[in-house]
Design a protein around this motif. Structure first.
Motif, PDB file in Angstrom:
ATOM      1  N   GLU B  36       2.791   7.669 -18.494  1.00 35.28           N
ATOM      2  CA  GLU B  36       3.389   7.714 -16.982  1.00 35.28           C
ATOM      3  C   GLU B  36       3.901   8.953 -16.540  1.00 35.28           C
ATOM      4  O   GLU B  36       4.001   9.137 -15.619  1.00 35.28           O
ATOM      5  CB  GLU B  36       4.901   7.327 -17.818  1.00 35.28           C
ATOM      6  CG  GLU B  36       5.614   6.846 -16.588  1.00 35.28           C
ATOM      7  CD  GLU B  36       7.130   6.099 -16.701  1.00 35.28           C
ATOM      8  OE1 GLU B  36       7.581   7.025 -17.829  1.00 35.28           O
ATOM      9  OE2 GLU B  36       7.750   5.982 -16.153  1.00 35.28           O
ATOM     10  N   ALA B  63      -5.767   3.716 -18.561  1.00 35.63           N
ATOM     11  CA  ALA B  63      -4.007   3.290 -18.570  1.00 35.63           C
ATOM     12  C   ALA B  63      -3.782   4.991 -17.314  1.00 35.63           C
ATOM     13  O   ALA B  63      -2.868   4.921 -16.472  1.00 35.63           O
ATOM     14  CB  ALA B  63      -3.775   3.988 -19.837  1.00 35.63           C
ATOM     15  N   VAL B  66      -4.010   4.252 -14.075  1.00 40.86           N
ATOM     16  CA  VAL B  66      -2.935   3.213 -14.109  1.00 40.86           C
ATOM     17  C   VAL B  66      -1.428   3.401 -12.898  1.00 40.86           C
ATOM     18  O   VAL B  66      -0.897   3.516 -12.252  1.00 40.86           O
ATOM     19  CB  VAL B  66      -2.679   2.038 -14.559  1.00 40.86           C
ATOM     20  CG1 VAL B  66      -2.009   0.688 -13.711  1.00 40.86           C
ATOM     21  CG2 VAL B  66      -4.600   0.717 -14.245  1.00 40.86           C
ATOM     22  N   MET B  67      -1.479   5.076 -13.800  1.00 41.63           N
ATOM     23  CA  MET B  67       0.091   5.355 -13.820  1.00 41.63           C
ATOM     24  C   MET B  67      -0.380   6.266 -12.655  1.00 41.63           C
ATOM     25  O   MET B  67       0.790   6.153 -12.384  1.00 41.63           O
ATOM     26  CB  MET B  67      -0.026   5.738 -14.840  1.00 41.63           C
ATOM     27  CG  MET B  67       0.426   5.450 -16.457  1.00 41.63           C
ATOM     28  SD  MET B  67       1.996   4.040 -15.957  1.00 41.63           S
ATOM     29  CE  MET B  67       1.946   3.402 -17.497  1.00 41.63           C
ATOM     30  N   GLY B  69      -1.785   5.671  -9.449  1.00 41.15           N
ATOM     31  CA  GLY B  69      -1.595   4.973  -8.972  1.00 41.15           C
ATOM     32  C   GLY B  69      -0.318   4.485  -8.484  1.00 41.15           C
ATOM     33  O   GLY B  69      -0.392   3.857  -7.613  1.00 41.15           O
ATOM     34  N   LEU B  70       0.153   4.141  -9.526  1.00 42.32           N
ATOM     35  CA  LEU B  70       1.400   3.959  -9.934  1.00 42.32           C
ATOM     36  C   LEU B  70       3.023   4.403  -8.595  1.00 42.32           C
ATOM     37  O   LEU B  70       3.534   3.731  -7.790  1.00 42.32           O
ATOM     38  CB  LEU B  70       2.420   3.192 -10.708  1.00 42.32           C
ATOM     39  CG  LEU B  70       3.538   2.905 -10.500  1.00 42.32           C
ATOM     40  CD1 LEU B  70       3.568   1.648 -10.635  1.00 42.32           C
ATOM     41  CD2 LEU B  70       4.054   3.065 -12.172  1.00 42.32           C
ATOM     42  N   ASN B  73       1.437   4.697  -5.040  1.00 46.56           N
ATOM     43  CA  ASN B  73       1.555   3.540  -4.694  1.00 46.56           C
ATOM     44  C   ASN B  73      -0.018   3.222  -4.115  1.00 46.56           C
ATOM     45  O   ASN B  73       0.262   2.676  -2.808  1.00 46.56           O
ATOM     46  CB  ASN B  73       2.449   3.347  -3.533  1.00 46.56           C
ATOM     47  CG  ASN B  73       2.806   1.735  -3.176  1.00 46.56           C
ATOM     48  OD1 ASN B  73       2.215   0.810  -3.593  1.00 46.56           O
ATOM     49  ND2 ASN B  73       3.415   1.761  -2.122  1.00 46.56           N
ATOM     50  N   VAL B  74      -1.231   2.854  -4.457  1.00 44.74           N
ATOM     51  CA  VAL B  74      -2.264   2.799  -4.428  1.00 44.74           C
ATOM     52  C   VAL B  74      -3.433   1.990  -4.943  1.00 44.74           C
ATOM     53  O   VAL B  74      -2.846   2.567  -6.308  1.00 44.74           O
ATOM     54  CB  VAL B  74      -3.334   4.681  -3.554  1.00 44.74           C
ATOM     55  CG1 VAL B  74      -2.445   4.853  -2.697  1.00 44.74           C
ATOM     56  CG2 VAL B  74      -3.543   5.186  -4.779  1.00 44.74           C
ATOM     57  N   PRO B  75      -4.471   1.595  -4.350  1.00 39.64           N
ATOM     58  CA  PRO B  75      -5.493   0.653  -5.685  1.00 39.64           C
ATOM     59  C   PRO B  75      -5.669   1.426  -6.628  1.00 39.64           C
ATOM     60  O   PRO B  75      -6.436   2.541  -6.310  1.00 39.64           O
ATOM     61  CB  PRO B  75      -6.000  -0.091  -4.509  1.00 39.64           C
ATOM     62  CG  PRO B  75      -5.448  -0.171  -3.130  1.00 39.64           C
ATOM     63  CD  PRO B  75      -4.395   0.803  -3.375  1.00 39.64           C
ATOM     64  N   VAL B  76      -6.384   1.280  -7.565  1.00 34.45           N
ATOM     65  CA  VAL B  76      -7.058   1.826  -8.803  1.00 34.45           C
ATOM     66  C   VAL B  76      -8.294   0.756  -8.866  1.00 34.45           C
ATOM     67  O   VAL B  76      -8.019  -0.198  -8.650  1.00 34.45           O
ATOM     68  CB  VAL B  76      -6.736   1.408 -10.155  1.00 34.45           C
ATOM     69  CG1 VAL B  76      -7.464   2.779 -11.477  1.00 34.45           C
ATOM     70  CG2 VAL B  76      -4.860   2.371  -9.482  1.00 34.45           C
TER      71      VAL B  76
END
Lengths: 193, 193
Positions: B36, B63, B66-67, B69-70, B73-76
């Motif tokens: 994160e 991993a 994805v963190m 992308g979070l 706020n966009v797709p991975v």
């Protein structure tokens, strides 16, 4: 999980009698915001289960597993898949048959990252015939660890995995439960049943 | 990233002249809290780059990607690896040679999930000779998408990947930059140089 069911209705593609493709938000392209909500949902359900470790299988299990691990503040271990395996002293290994692909894979986890002190929450993207979950459970048993429960993103309740887990008395929580595919549409089990 | 360097010093294992194993928090067992923080760090660096999509390669890139992308706020999207590839019309494909494993893999991405509208941030766990980044960049070019930059968790600056990227004028940001391995110890490049 209402939002997941809506997303499946919107973006999932039913192929044949028993395949659901969710490549646009889970298995190839990933929606990280949805993954975060899944992690929160799994945490809400299992927060009192004493989870010390999250276990999943590469690759599609990793995103929901890591978001769940973040909520629990525990490490996540992903099993690696191999076509064949030369037995190694430092690995826990199990065999997993894929009914979709009609092939066997071996999955393995380093002995360093699973021990009898661990109380494991398995997280996986799909539950169909329960092969992946069985393989992970074999590894948990080999490590003499305990199984706190199983969290599944999408369960196809009409296949035998869910029944096998219920029969074994293992706590399982699926965010979306699919009862059937009818005319290319997804029919969900009623929530909170 | 100080915390990452400390973690590498504490838990990384140097093997031979140029391999660093970080299986305990990145490549097999994953520390989601550290992931994160990595996502936040990549976001801080690239937040004004107009990123519309994160691209990585299975499995260890997922991993951190994805963190990241979070945060954006966009797709991975993660590229899949294959031993061999039968060319398919619906896939962008590239070849990636691994110097560590001395084998070639093909990586592929569905054409559905990358287009000329995308401005892509590549996230990967390691930068060594730059093969994976090159393969992803080939795919970005084939999709007529643009490359916003490259975020790397651990860079081995003494191998040629970093130099190639700098020469191509692509913005790159590595959270930990390793200058050398000396007597089994990791020597980092000075930060903010």
């Amino acid at each position: 999980m209402k939002e997941l069911e809506e997303r499946i209705n919107k973006d999932g593609r039913v192929i044949g009698k028993d395949v659901l493709k969710v490549d646009s938000f889970l298995n190839h392209q990933i929606d990280p915001v949805l993954m975060e909500k899944m992690g929160e949902e799994f945490y809400k359900h299992f927060k009192d289960a004493g989870v010390t470790k999250i276990l999943t299988v590469e690759s599609s299990g990793i995103a929901p597993a890591v978001m769940t691990g973040l909520q629990f503040n525990v490490p996540v271990v992903f099993a690696r898949k191999h076509k064949s395996v030369t037995l190694q002293d430092d690995l826990f290994t199990s065999e997993v048959y894929s009914f979709t692909k009609k092939t066997s894979n071996h999955i393995s986890i380093s002995k360093k990252y699973l021990s009898s002190d661990d109380n494991v929450l398995i997280i996986d993207d799909f539950l169909a015939n329960g092969q992946a979950v069985n393989g992970l459970n074999d590894i948990i048993k080999a490590a003499d660890a305990s199984l706190a429960g199983i969290g599944i993103v999408i369960e196809k309740s009409f296949q035998k995995g869910r029944q096998l887990i219920d029969k074994a008395g293992i706590p399982v929580y699926s965010l979306a439960r699919i009862k059937a595919f009818e005319n290319g549409q997804v029919v969900f089990e009623p929530e909170n049943e």
